[in-house]
Design a protein around this motif. Sequence first.
Motif, PDB file in Angstrom:
ATOM      1  N   LEU A  62       0.834  -1.204   0.000  1.00  0.00           N
ATOM      2  CA  LEU A  62       0.000   0.000   0.000  1.00  0.00           C
ATOM      3  C   LEU A  62       0.868   1.253   0.000  1.00  0.00           C
ATOM      4  O   LEU A  62       0.564   2.230  -0.689  1.00  0.00           O
ATOM      5  CB  LEU A  62      -0.948  -0.006   1.198  1.00  0.00           C
ATOM      6  N   LEU A  63       1.958   1.215   0.760  1.00  0.00           N
ATOM      7  CA  LEU A  63       2.871   2.354   0.792  1.00  0.00           C
ATOM      8  C   LEU A  63       3.658   2.463  -0.513  1.00  0.00           C
ATOM      9  O   LEU A  63       3.718   3.526  -1.135  1.00  0.00           O
ATOM     10  CB  LEU A  63       3.833   2.229   1.980  1.00  0.00           C
ATOM     11  N   ARG A  64       4.238   1.352  -0.982  1.00  0.00           N
ATOM     12  CA  ARG A  64       5.053   1.357  -2.204  1.00  0.00           C
ATOM     13  C   ARG A  64       4.256   1.878  -3.396  1.00  0.00           C
ATOM     14  O   ARG A  64       4.757   2.659  -4.192  1.00  0.00           O
ATOM     15  CB  ARG A  64       5.564  -0.050  -2.515  1.00  0.00           C
ATOM     16  N   TYR A  65       3.029   1.439  -3.532  1.00  0.00           N
ATOM     17  CA  TYR A  65       2.224   1.788  -4.709  1.00  0.00           C
ATOM     18  C   TYR A  65       1.213   2.893  -4.426  1.00  0.00           C
ATOM     19  O   TYR A  65       0.270   3.083  -5.191  1.00  0.00           O
ATOM     20  CB  TYR A  65       1.516   0.533  -5.241  1.00  0.00           C
ATOM     21  N   SER A  66       1.431   3.666  -3.379  1.00  0.00           N
ATOM     22  CA  SER A  66       0.456   4.676  -2.969  1.00  0.00           C
ATOM     23  C   SER A  66       0.169   5.704  -4.066  1.00  0.00           C
ATOM     24  O   SER A  66      -0.975   6.162  -4.188  1.00  0.00           O
ATOM     25  CB  SER A  66       0.924   5.382  -1.691  1.00  0.00           C
ATOM     26  N   ILE A  93      15.347  -3.240  -7.421  1.00  0.00           N
ATOM     27  CA  ILE A  93      14.344  -2.173  -7.477  1.00  0.00           C
ATOM     28  C   ILE A  93      13.018  -2.593  -6.853  1.00  0.00           C
ATOM     29  O   ILE A  93      12.295  -1.768  -6.309  1.00  0.00           O
ATOM     30  CB  ILE A  93      14.166  -1.641  -8.920  1.00  0.00           C
ATOM     31  N   ASN A  94      12.696  -3.898  -6.916  1.00  0.00           N
ATOM     32  CA  ASN A  94      11.451  -4.380  -6.318  1.00  0.00           C
ATOM     33  C   ASN A  94      11.606  -5.859  -5.950  1.00  0.00           C
ATOM     34  O   ASN A  94      11.327  -6.742  -6.766  1.00  0.00           O
ATOM     35  CB  ASN A  94      10.275  -4.186  -7.280  1.00  0.00           C
ATOM     36  N   PRO A  95      12.039  -6.133  -4.726  1.00  0.00           N
ATOM     37  CA  PRO A  95      12.285  -7.517  -4.317  1.00  0.00           C
ATOM     38  C   PRO A  95      11.024  -8.361  -4.159  1.00  0.00           C
ATOM     39  O   PRO A  95      11.126  -9.580  -3.993  1.00  0.00           O
ATOM     40  CB  PRO A  95      13.032  -7.366  -2.988  1.00  0.00           C
ATOM     41  N   GLU A  96       9.862  -7.758  -4.239  1.00  0.00           N
ATOM     42  CA  GLU A  96       8.610  -8.504  -4.034  1.00  0.00           C
ATOM     43  C   GLU A  96       8.102  -9.187  -5.302  1.00  0.00           C
ATOM     44  O   GLU A  96       7.214 -10.022  -5.231  1.00  0.00           O
ATOM     45  CB  GLU A  96       7.521  -7.582  -3.499  1.00  0.00           C
ATOM     46  N   ILE A  97       8.642  -8.834  -6.456  1.00  0.00           N
ATOM     47  CA  ILE A  97       8.167  -9.435  -7.691  1.00  0.00           C
ATOM     48  C   ILE A  97       8.977 -10.680  -8.017  1.00  0.00           C
ATOM     49  O   ILE A  97      10.070 -10.880  -7.495  1.00  0.00           O
ATOM     50  CB  ILE A  97       8.217  -8.436  -8.873  1.00  0.00           C
ATOM     51  N   ALA A 122      12.319  -0.728 -20.117  1.00  0.00           N
ATOM     52  CA  ALA A 122      10.970  -1.313 -20.044  1.00  0.00           C
ATOM     53  C   ALA A 122      10.854  -2.225 -18.831  1.00  0.00           C
ATOM     54  O   ALA A 122       9.888  -2.140 -18.057  1.00  0.00           O
ATOM     55  CB  ALA A 122      10.656  -2.083 -21.329  1.00  0.00           C
ATOM     56  N   ALA A 123      11.831  -3.101 -18.637  1.00  0.00           N
ATOM     57  CA  ALA A 123      11.792  -4.034 -17.506  1.00  0.00           C
ATOM     58  C   ALA A 123      11.865  -3.285 -16.176  1.00  0.00           C
ATOM     59  O   ALA A 123      11.170  -3.641 -15.216  1.00  0.00           O
ATOM     60  CB  ALA A 123      12.939  -5.040 -17.624  1.00  0.00           C
ATOM     61  N   LEU A 124      12.701  -2.248 -16.101  1.00  0.00           N
ATOM     62  CA  LEU A 124      12.794  -1.478 -14.860  1.00  0.00           C
ATOM     63  C   LEU A 124      11.464  -0.817 -14.504  1.00  0.00           C
ATOM     64  O   LEU A 124      11.040  -0.833 -13.347  1.00  0.00           O
ATOM     65  CB  LEU A 124      13.899  -0.420 -14.979  1.00  0.00           C
ATOM     66  N   TYR A 125      10.797  -0.256 -15.503  1.00  0.00           N
ATOM     67  CA  TYR A 125       9.503   0.380 -15.234  1.00  0.00           C
ATOM     68  C   TYR A 125       8.430  -0.648 -14.868  1.00  0.00           C
ATOM     69  O   TYR A 125       7.590  -0.396 -14.006  1.00  0.00           O
ATOM     70  CB  TYR A 125       9.056   1.239 -16.417  1.00  0.00           C
ATOM     71  N   LEU A 126       8.454  -1.802 -15.510  1.00  0.00           N
ATOM     72  CA  LEU A 126       7.496  -2.848 -15.160  1.00  0.00           C
ATOM     73  C   LEU A 126       7.701  -3.303 -13.718  1.00  0.00           C
ATOM     74  O   LEU A 126       6.735  -3.472 -12.960  1.00  0.00           O
ATOM     75  CB  LEU A 126       7.625  -4.038 -16.113  1.00  0.00           C
ATOM     76  N   ALA A 127       8.943  -3.508 -13.337  1.00  0.00           N
ATOM     77  CA  ALA A 127       9.247  -3.923 -11.966  1.00  0.00           C
ATOM     78  C   ALA A 127       8.849  -2.841 -10.972  1.00  0.00           C
ATOM     79  O   ALA A 127       8.254  -3.139  -9.922  1.00  0.00           O
ATOM     80  CB  ALA A 127      10.735  -4.255 -11.833  1.00  0.00           C
ATOM     81  N   SER A 128       9.155  -1.607 -11.291  1.00  0.00           N
ATOM     82  CA  SER A 128       8.801  -0.500 -10.397  1.00  0.00           C
ATOM     83  C   SER A 128       7.301  -0.376 -10.221  1.00  0.00           C
ATOM     84  O   SER A 128       6.813  -0.070  -9.134  1.00  0.00           O
ATOM     85  CB  SER A 128       9.359   0.816 -10.945  1.00  0.00           C
ATOM     86  N   ALA A 129       6.558  -0.620 -11.300  1.00  0.00           N
ATOM     87  CA  ALA A 129       5.095  -0.525 -11.245  1.00  0.00           C
ATOM     88  C   ALA A 129       4.476  -1.674 -10.473  1.00  0.00           C
ATOM     89  O   ALA A 129       3.329  -1.583 -10.041  1.00  0.00           O
ATOM     90  CB  ALA A 129       4.524  -0.489 -12.663  1.00  0.00           C
ATOM     91  N   GLY A 130       5.230  -2.772 -10.305  1.00  0.00           N
ATOM     92  CA  GLY A 130       4.722  -3.884  -9.518  1.00  0.00           C
ATOM     93  C   GLY A 130       4.173  -5.039 -10.316  1.00  0.00           C
ATOM     94  O   GLY A 130       3.415  -5.855  -9.772  1.00  0.00           O
ATOM     95  N   ILE A 131       4.540  -5.135 -11.604  1.00  0.00           N
ATOM     96  CA  ILE A 131       4.125  -6.317 -12.369  1.00  0.00           C
ATOM     97  C   ILE A 131       4.604  -7.525 -11.569  1.00  0.00           C
ATOM     98  O   ILE A 131       5.789  -7.654 -11.269  1.00  0.00           O
ATOM     99  CB  ILE A 131       4.740  -6.318 -13.782  1.00  0.00           C
ATOM    100  N   GLY A 132       3.701  -8.422 -11.221  1.00  0.00           N
ATOM    101  CA  GLY A 132       4.010  -9.507 -10.298  1.00  0.00           C
ATOM    102  C   GLY A 132       5.018 -10.512 -10.787  1.00  0.00           C
ATOM    103  O   GLY A 132       5.797 -11.063 -10.013  1.00  0.00           O
ATOM    104  N   VAL A 141      -6.912   0.734  -6.028  1.00  0.00           N
ATOM    105  CA  VAL A 141      -6.550  -0.549  -5.427  1.00  0.00           C
ATOM    106  C   VAL A 141      -6.823  -1.700  -6.393  1.00  0.00           C
ATOM    107  O   VAL A 141      -5.972  -2.585  -6.575  1.00  0.00           O
ATOM    108  CB  VAL A 141      -7.307  -0.764  -4.095  1.00  0.00           C
ATOM    109  N   ASP A 142      -7.986  -1.695  -7.046  1.00  0.00           N
ATOM    110  CA  ASP A 142      -8.308  -2.792  -7.969  1.00  0.00           C
ATOM    111  C   ASP A 142      -7.309  -2.870  -9.121  1.00  0.00           C
ATOM    112  O   ASP A 142      -6.850  -3.960  -9.489  1.00  0.00           O
ATOM    113  CB  ASP A 142      -9.721  -2.635  -8.534  1.00  0.00           C
ATOM    114  N   GLY A 143      -6.962  -1.735  -9.684  1.00  0.00           N
ATOM    115  CA  GLY A 143      -6.006  -1.716 -10.789  1.00  0.00           C
ATOM    116  C   GLY A 143      -4.626  -2.180 -10.351  1.00  0.00           C
ATOM    117  O   GLY A 143      -3.958  -2.932 -11.064  1.00  0.00           O
ATOM    118  N   GLN A 144      -4.184  -1.745  -9.164  1.00  0.00           N
ATOM    119  CA  GLN A 144      -2.871  -2.161  -8.687  1.00  0.00           C
ATOM    120  C   GLN A 144      -2.853  -3.666  -8.406  1.00  0.00           C
ATOM    121  O   GLN A 144      -1.855  -4.334  -8.677  1.00  0.00           O
ATOM    122  CB  GLN A 144      -2.458  -1.385  -7.433  1.00  0.00           C
TER     123      GLN A 144
END
Length: 188
Positions: free
Chosen positions: A6-10, A94-98, A43-53, A20-23
């Motif tokens: 919630l904080l990362r993608y605020s 950049i995004n260890p959760e993906i 492209a990959a950096l932006y996808l990762a930053s945006a939270g593509i799972g 919330v639904d879109g994220q």
Amino acid sequence: MNDAQLLRYSRHLLLNEIGVDGQERILSAHALVIGAGGLGSPAALYLASAGIGRITLADGDSVDLTNLQRQILHTQARVGMPKALSGRAALADINPEIEVVAVTQRLEGEALAERLSGERLEQEIALADIVLDCCDNFATRHAVNRACVAHRKPLVSGAAIRFDGQLSVFDARREASPCYHCLFPEGE
């Protein structure tokens, strides 16, 4: 989403077009990025930053010192490393959760530019929600296009040479949609 997400993608959550639904849809998406060079890197950096799972990063080449001024996924410390593995490391930073899947091998002794083809290409495209063609040759572009059409997957195709670039989106989910071959016929 958990509190950290919630904080990362605020900033996304504040946008009416995402919320919330879109994220959550972004977090559950799977993108296949073919090529981890000059186009695939940002492209990959932006996808990762945006939270593509899940991001599958496919590139059979290795990082070279001459890549570093334009291929921003890679660092001098990773010169000689397969680009897909170098990219996976950068995306994890950049995004260890993906989840990032690196496809590095050349299949059956194929030429470098045709490393992801045939059965493996079909398999990777079938698993993806969207495909980004960031490669550097027409043979691969046409193979990717054919597989996207066969599996009815949206294709984002980018190309750049010197100071020129082009970007096209082909949505094979729509019956009347043109494809890459319609714009650039194979063999012409």
